[in-house]
Design an enzyme around this catalytic site. Sequence first.
Site, PDB file in Angstrom:
ATOM      1  N   LYS A 123     -39.140  19.096  19.546  1.00  0.00           N
ATOM      2  CA  LYS A 123     -39.273  20.544  19.388  1.00  0.00           C
ATOM      3  C   LYS A 123     -39.790  20.921  17.995  1.00  0.00           C
ATOM      4  O   LYS A 123     -40.674  21.757  17.864  1.00  0.00           O
ATOM      5  CB  LYS A 123     -37.910  21.173  19.663  1.00  0.00           C
ATOM      6  CG  LYS A 123     -37.712  22.594  19.214  1.00  0.00           C
ATOM      7  CD  LYS A 123     -36.291  23.037  19.482  1.00  0.00           C
ATOM      8  CE  LYS A 123     -35.276  22.069  18.950  1.00  0.00           C
ATOM      9  NZ  LYS A 123     -35.338  21.865  17.483  1.00  0.00           N
ATOM     10  N   LYS A 163     -33.247  20.399  23.372  1.00  0.00           N
ATOM     11  CA  LYS A 163     -32.317  19.345  23.008  1.00  0.00           C
ATOM     12  C   LYS A 163     -32.783  18.647  21.733  1.00  0.00           C
ATOM     13  O   LYS A 163     -33.977  18.450  21.518  1.00  0.00           O
ATOM     14  CB  LYS A 163     -32.225  18.349  24.159  1.00  0.00           C
ATOM     15  CG  LYS A 163     -31.404  17.103  23.871  1.00  0.00           C
ATOM     16  CD  LYS A 163     -31.449  16.160  25.045  1.00  0.00           C
ATOM     17  CE  LYS A 163     -30.821  14.810  24.702  1.00  0.00           C
ATOM     18  NZ  LYS A 163     -31.606  14.053  23.703  1.00  0.00           N
ATOM     19  N   ASP A 176     -28.323  23.459  22.820  1.00  0.00           N
ATOM     20  CA  ASP A 176     -28.321  24.000  24.176  1.00  0.00           C
ATOM     21  C   ASP A 176     -27.522  25.290  24.232  1.00  0.00           C
ATOM     22  O   ASP A 176     -27.053  25.680  25.290  1.00  0.00           O
ATOM     23  CB  ASP A 176     -27.775  22.974  25.176  1.00  0.00           C
ATOM     24  CG  ASP A 176     -26.379  22.481  24.803  1.00  0.00           C
ATOM     25  OD1 ASP A 176     -25.808  23.026  23.853  1.00  0.00           O
ATOM     26  OD2 ASP A 176     -25.880  21.568  25.476  1.00  0.00           O
ATOM     27  N   LYS A 197     -30.080  19.666  10.237  1.00  0.00           N
ATOM     28  CA  LYS A 197     -30.778  18.529   9.624  1.00  0.00           C
ATOM     29  C   LYS A 197     -31.788  18.985   8.578  1.00  0.00           C
ATOM     30  O   LYS A 197     -32.232  18.199   7.744  1.00  0.00           O
ATOM     31  CB  LYS A 197     -31.511  17.703  10.685  1.00  0.00           C
ATOM     32  CG  LYS A 197     -30.612  17.071  11.727  1.00  0.00           C
ATOM     33  CD  LYS A 197     -31.335  15.996  12.505  1.00  0.00           C
ATOM     34  CE  LYS A 197     -32.625  16.465  13.167  1.00  0.00           C
ATOM     35  NZ  LYS A 197     -32.417  17.551  14.153  1.00  0.00           N
TER      36      LYS A 197
END
Length: 280
Positions: A18, A13, A129, A44
């Site tokens: 991460k 998520k 996801d 991003k």
Amino acid sequence: MNLDNKRIAFYGKGGIGKSTIAANVSAALSKAGKKVLHIGCDPKSDSTRILVKRRIPTVLKTLKEKGEQLNKEDILFAGAYGVTCVEAGGPEPGIGCAGMGISAVIETLEKLEVFAMDWDLIVYDVLGDVVCGGFSIPMRKQCVDTVYIVTSSEFMSLYAANNILKGIAHYETPAQKLFGGFIHNRWTSKTDKDVVDHFIQMTESHLIASIEQNQAIKMAEYQRNTMIEADPQAPISEVIENLGKDLFCEVTACDSHPLDDEAMEALFDFVSVKNQEISR
């Protein structure tokens, strides 16, 4: 494509940490002498920020500017300890499909024969996801050998983790298991760990590492540093280095057993009970 290297992907998520884990693992293994290619697959475009100390031009943006004139030097950048970094990029917010950046970067790297170079490890840092099929492209195109899911004990993190398991189940075969296990990030109490351990038990999977929430990692990020560079002697740096070694070794893949809606509701009831225990 060079099949002699190890190819891993981190999924999870957004906001779960991460990218921080992926970048630190890439730095740790590069510091240990491995030749690492780190591919950021998030619109991003910030997966490599703490490796290169700045935002780098994305594949999508550079393709738009240079077209057929694009070469390796336009999209490959040197990061901490010699990690080679790439950012896929994505469309403007609200316009287009974010997954297209992942497809474009893979096609471009294949065309430029980057995957055929002498890498020891290729790391994919992938958002989401996998409800959007674009984020499953590394699995769909068989670009990864093993997928690791980063999660916390929060509802939405576990929900996303379960959806990622569903995505993995679509692309693995009896001969090619993709799921390597879970990395529990940002645990702050025994209750947090109980929740994630329960989820892992329900999905019949493995816990690869449990990383405690640590202010030093946040401070290193603010300074555009990996923890491995900022304080290599810190206990959390040792945890990250050991995680990198574990992931680079041959880890036995496990079957993906995503939970159905009824089982997820049971998990959420368990989380609610644990959260009530904290508030007492």
